[in-house]
Design a protein around this motif. Structure first.
Motif, PDB file in Angstrom:
ATOM      1  N   ARG A 149     -59.275 -52.944   9.976  1.00 26.94           N
ATOM      2  CA  ARG A 149     -60.362 -53.377  10.862  1.00 26.94           C
ATOM      3  C   ARG A 149     -61.668 -52.652  10.583  1.00 26.94           C
ATOM      4  O   ARG A 149     -62.728 -53.095  11.018  1.00 26.94           O
ATOM      5  CB  ARG A 149     -59.947 -53.183  12.322  1.00 26.94           C
ATOM      6  CG  ARG A 149     -58.726 -54.016  12.671  1.00 26.94           C
ATOM      7  CD  ARG A 149     -58.419 -54.014  14.151  1.00 26.94           C
ATOM      8  NE  ARG A 149     -57.183 -54.747  14.411  1.00 26.94           N
ATOM      9  CZ  ARG A 149     -56.687 -54.981  15.617  1.00 26.94           C
ATOM     10  NH1 ARG A 149     -57.343 -54.514  16.687  1.00 26.94           N
ATOM     11  NH2 ARG A 149     -55.565 -55.647  15.770  1.00 26.94           N
ATOM     12  N   ASN A 150     -61.603 -51.548   9.856  1.00 28.16           N
ATOM     13  CA  ASN A 150     -62.833 -50.872   9.450  1.00 28.16           C
ATOM     14  C   ASN A 150     -63.398 -51.449   8.167  1.00 28.16           C
ATOM     15  O   ASN A 150     -64.590 -51.321   7.901  1.00 28.16           O
ATOM     16  CB  ASN A 150     -62.556 -49.372   9.259  1.00 28.16           C
ATOM     17  CG  ASN A 150     -62.168 -48.684  10.543  1.00 28.16           C
ATOM     18  OD1 ASN A 150     -62.704 -48.999  11.605  1.00 28.16           O
ATOM     19  ND2 ASN A 150     -61.229 -47.742  10.462  1.00 28.16           N
ATOM     20  N   SER A 151     -62.537 -52.066   7.361  1.00 23.66           N
ATOM     21  CA  SER A 151     -62.975 -52.718   6.127  1.00 23.66           C
ATOM     22  C   SER A 151     -62.316 -54.097   6.047  1.00 23.66           C
ATOM     23  O   SER A 151     -61.452 -54.350   5.222  1.00 23.66           O
ATOM     24  CB  SER A 151     -62.588 -51.873   4.906  1.00 23.66           C
ATOM     25  OG  SER A 151     -63.005 -52.508   3.714  1.00 23.66           O
ATOM     26  N   PRO A 152     -62.717 -54.984   6.944  1.00 22.28           N
ATOM     27  CA  PRO A 152     -62.003 -56.264   7.056  1.00 22.28           C
ATOM     28  C   PRO A 152     -62.542 -57.333   6.116  1.00 22.28           C
ATOM     29  O   PRO A 152     -63.592 -57.183   5.498  1.00 22.28           O
ATOM     30  CB  PRO A 152     -62.282 -56.661   8.513  1.00 22.28           C
ATOM     31  CG  PRO A 152     -63.680 -56.139   8.759  1.00 22.28           C
ATOM     32  CD  PRO A 152     -63.801 -54.878   7.940  1.00 22.28           C
ATOM     33  N   LEU A 153     -61.791 -58.394   6.038  1.00 21.09           N
ATOM     34  CA  LEU A 153     -62.304 -59.599   5.396  1.00 21.09           C
ATOM     35  C   LEU A 153     -63.382 -60.188   6.316  1.00 21.09           C
ATOM     36  O   LEU A 153     -63.214 -60.237   7.532  1.00 21.09           O
ATOM     37  CB  LEU A 153     -61.171 -60.601   5.195  1.00 21.09           C
ATOM     38  CG  LEU A 153     -60.082 -60.174   4.209  1.00 21.09           C
ATOM     39  CD1 LEU A 153     -58.837 -61.038   4.368  1.00 21.09           C
ATOM     40  CD2 LEU A 153     -60.591 -60.245   2.781  1.00 21.09           C
ATOM     41  N   LYS A 154     -64.487 -60.611   5.740  1.00 23.25           N
ATOM     42  CA  LYS A 154     -65.644 -61.038   6.528  1.00 23.25           C
ATOM     43  C   LYS A 154     -65.567 -62.480   7.002  1.00 23.25           C
ATOM     44  O   LYS A 154     -66.374 -62.899   7.821  1.00 23.25           O
ATOM     45  CB  LYS A 154     -66.920 -60.853   5.693  1.00 23.25           C
ATOM     46  CG  LYS A 154     -67.145 -59.438   5.172  1.00 23.25           C
ATOM     47  CD  LYS A 154     -67.313 -58.442   6.304  1.00 23.25           C
ATOM     48  CE  LYS A 154     -67.615 -57.045   5.758  1.00 23.25           C
ATOM     49  NZ  LYS A 154     -67.739 -56.040   6.846  1.00 23.25           N
ATOM     50  N   CYS A 155     -64.614 -63.237   6.502  1.00 22.36           N
ATOM     51  CA  CYS A 155     -64.527 -64.656   6.823  1.00 22.36           C
ATOM     52  C   CYS A 155     -63.339 -64.924   7.741  1.00 22.36           C
ATOM     53  O   CYS A 155     -62.455 -64.072   7.884  1.00 22.36           O
ATOM     54  CB  CYS A 155     -64.386 -65.470   5.540  1.00 22.36           C
ATOM     55  SG  CYS A 155     -62.883 -65.100   4.606  1.00 22.36           S
ATOM     56  N   PRO A 156     -63.276 -66.106   8.358  1.00 22.63           N
ATOM     57  CA  PRO A 156     -62.082 -66.476   9.114  1.00 22.63           C
ATOM     58  C   PRO A 156     -60.858 -66.517   8.206  1.00 22.63           C
ATOM     59  O   PRO A 156     -60.934 -66.957   7.059  1.00 22.63           O
ATOM     60  CB  PRO A 156     -62.416 -67.873   9.652  1.00 22.63           C
ATOM     61  CG  PRO A 156     -63.905 -67.946   9.636  1.00 22.63           C
ATOM     62  CD  PRO A 156     -64.342 -67.123   8.471  1.00 22.63           C
ATOM     63  N   VAL A 157     -59.728 -66.060   8.727  1.00 24.49           N
ATOM     64  CA  VAL A 157     -58.493 -65.977   7.942  1.00 24.49           C
ATOM     65  C   VAL A 157     -57.364 -66.648   8.708  1.00 24.49           C
ATOM     66  O   VAL A 157     -57.233 -66.461   9.927  1.00 24.49           O
ATOM     67  CB  VAL A 157     -58.107 -64.510   7.638  1.00 24.49           C
ATOM     68  CG1 VAL A 157     -56.818 -64.450   6.847  1.00 24.49           C
ATOM     69  CG2 VAL A 157     -59.231 -63.805   6.895  1.00 24.49           C
ATOM     70  N   MET A 158     -56.558 -67.430   8.016  1.00 21.20           N
ATOM     71  CA  MET A 158     -55.328 -67.964   8.592  1.00 21.20           C
ATOM     72  C   MET A 158     -54.157 -67.461   7.756  1.00 21.20           C
ATOM     73  O   MET A 158     -54.060 -67.750   6.563  1.00 21.20           O
ATOM     74  CB  MET A 158     -55.327 -69.486   8.622  1.00 21.20           C
ATOM     75  CG  MET A 158     -54.059 -70.062   9.269  1.00 21.20           C
ATOM     76  SD  MET A 158     -54.130 -71.836   9.602  1.00 21.20           S
ATOM     77  CE  MET A 158     -53.934 -72.491   7.942  1.00 21.20           C
ATOM     78  N   LEU A 159     -53.283 -66.685   8.376  1.00 18.69           N
ATOM     79  CA  LEU A 159     -52.085 -66.178   7.724  1.00 18.69           C
ATOM     80  C   LEU A 159     -50.932 -67.132   8.007  1.00 18.69           C
ATOM     81  O   LEU A 159     -50.743 -67.577   9.148  1.00 18.69           O
ATOM     82  CB  LEU A 159     -51.742 -64.780   8.238  1.00 18.69           C
ATOM     83  CG  LEU A 159     -52.801 -63.692   8.022  1.00 18.69           C
ATOM     84  CD1 LEU A 159     -52.361 -62.392   8.692  1.00 18.69           C
ATOM     85  CD2 LEU A 159     -53.060 -63.468   6.550  1.00 18.69           C
ATOM     86  N   VAL A 160     -50.151 -67.429   6.984  1.00 17.77           N
ATOM     87  CA  VAL A 160     -49.048 -68.381   7.112  1.00 17.77           C
ATOM     88  C   VAL A 160     -47.785 -67.768   6.517  1.00 17.77           C
ATOM     89  O   VAL A 160     -47.816 -67.207   5.417  1.00 17.77           O
ATOM     90  CB  VAL A 160     -49.367 -69.710   6.393  1.00 17.77           C
ATOM     91  CG1 VAL A 160     -48.213 -70.697   6.570  1.00 17.77           C
ATOM     92  CG2 VAL A 160     -50.673 -70.311   6.899  1.00 17.77           C
ATOM     93  N   VAL A 161     -46.671 -67.900   7.247  1.00 24.07           N
ATOM     94  CA  VAL A 161     -45.387 -67.448   6.737  1.00 24.07           C
ATOM     95  C   VAL A 161     -44.278 -68.177   7.484  1.00 24.07           C
ATOM     96  O   VAL A 161     -44.452 -68.561   8.650  1.00 24.07           O
ATOM     97  CB  VAL A 161     -45.230 -65.910   6.897  1.00 24.07           C
ATOM     98  CG1 VAL A 161     -45.053 -65.524   8.351  1.00 24.07           C
ATOM     99  CG2 VAL A 161     -44.085 -65.385   6.045  1.00 24.07           C
TER     100      VAL A 161
END
Length: 393
Positions: free
Chosen positions: A272-284
């Protein structure tokens, strides 16, 4: 008097001649019109019927246009579907180890309900170096690109097609590559769909287990163990199909190079201090071998920009075994970024649509995270105290 009679005869003769000319022209015109109506022009050599031409064009579109693109770390094979429309982002895909773009994504992108998305976006499928069908085997001693270098190849692809941004979808090793690319080029990636992502380097226990597996199993079985869980290996018919495909592959040495590179990956250091800047959808899938890794990754990401889709009765390849559910979730994801706002949801109930849509603000940022837990049971579960929503499908 005689002069007048002569003049009148001359005039009558001129009128008669003029009338004959008009009649002759009229008859010729009529004939020409008849000829224009009834004439059948033969087809030129090699000229196809219009319907056959349309069918041929559709087949070509379905197959995609293949390109070989030069990058700083070697050539890369890319397949483009649709026309290049740079006014909106392209959908960019990257496959897992043991697969290539066709075997990894064809089922999903050829799915009937996915066509509403495909017709609105250009789709770019990237094959990792030497992984495309019938690729030439690399010579002994070839230094395969690292995972970081694979990510560094992607800007050359976008520059080749003149795209400024993408919505990226990756599976396994491909999810890692696209995550690295998103960290390096945050302004280029508008959204990330990560299936079976494992952002961590292999630990000592993983390394020891891999060494033991190498001694006791063939390379094909190692790849199948990466793609499928132990339960799937004993019961899933998709396993046998993938086993047959791998056994007939002519470039297994190239696959092994990609496999070694993936196993040598470094930590992505996403938190959370160095996150991905875009929306993310994780799938599993809940039966996937990478379930724990994806759950751990979800705990590190920004909850205001992350969606977690966990499929009940889902295995290691949800894009192949459950394309309907993944298509519906992907449609939500795209709508959340402000695209295809008028698209209708076909499988989920309206109440669930409203609940999911409310997670997004108008400008594309989301007010809170949500977990989409898809199962065979219907109904909607209430939000938990942490404002994580679970939805059954």
């Amino acid at each position: 008097m005689l002069l007048n009679n002569c003049c009148n005869k001359v005039l009558d003769f001129k009128v008669l001649r003029s009338g004959l000319k008009k009649l002759k022209v009229a008859e010729m015109t009529s004939e020409l019109q008849e000829i224009a109506i009834t004439e059948e022009r033969p087809l030129l050599p090699g000229q196809a019927d219009s319907k056959e031409a349309e069918l041929a064009a559709q087949i070509l579109l379905d197959q995609g246009k293949e390109h070989t693109i030069e990058t700083p770390h070697g050539d890369i094979h890319v397949t483009l579907h649709g026309t290049v429309n740079t006014r909106r982002p392209a959908i960019l895909t990257y496959h897992d180890v043991g697969l290539e773009s066709k075997s990894c994504f064809s089922t999903l992108f050829n799915f009937e309900e996915m066509q509403e998305i495909v017709k609105n976006f250009t789709v770019i499928h990237i094959d990792a170096p030497g992984q495309e069908e019938e690729a030439a085997t690399y010579p002994a001693g070839y230094q395969y690109p690292s995972m970081e270098q694979l990510a560094q190849m992607i800007p050359s692809v976008l520059q080749y097609f003149n795209f400024r941004s993408v919505i990226a979808m990756g599976v396994g090793a491909g999810a890692y590559v696209l995550s690295k690319f998103a960290l390096d080029s945050p302004d280029t990636v508008e959204g990330l769909v990560l299936i079976n992502i494992d952002p961590d380097a292999r630990g000592w226990m993983d390394w020891a287990a891999q060494k033991l597996t190498t001694l006791t199993s063939s390379f094909t079985e190692q790849i199948l163990g990466h793609l499928f869980s132990q339960e799937e290996l004993s019961t899933n018919t998709e396993v046998q199909r993938q086993r047959e495909r791998l056994s007939k592959s002519t470039n297994l040495p190239n696959v092994e190079l990609f496999w070694k590179t993936y196993n040598s990956r470094r930590d992505l250091n996403i938190d959370r201090n160095s996150p991905l800047k875009c929306p993310v959808m994780l799938v599993v899938g809940d039966q996937a071998p990478h379930e724990e890794a994806v759950v751990e990754c979800n705990s590190r990401l920004d909850p205001t920009t992350t969606s977690f889709l966990k499929m009940a009765d889902g295995g290691g390849l949800p894009q192949i075994t459950q394309p309907s559910k993944l298509t519906e979730a992907f449609k939500y994801f795209i709508q959340g970024m402000g695209y295809m706002a008028s698209s209708c949801m076909t499988r989920l109930s309206r109440s669930r649509t409203a609940s999911l849509s409310s997670s997004y603000s108008i400008d594309g940022s989301r007010s809170r995270s949500r977990t989409l837990s898809q199962s065979s049971q219907g109904g909607q579960m209430p939000p938990s105290p942490t404002q994580t929503m679970e939805v059954s499908c």
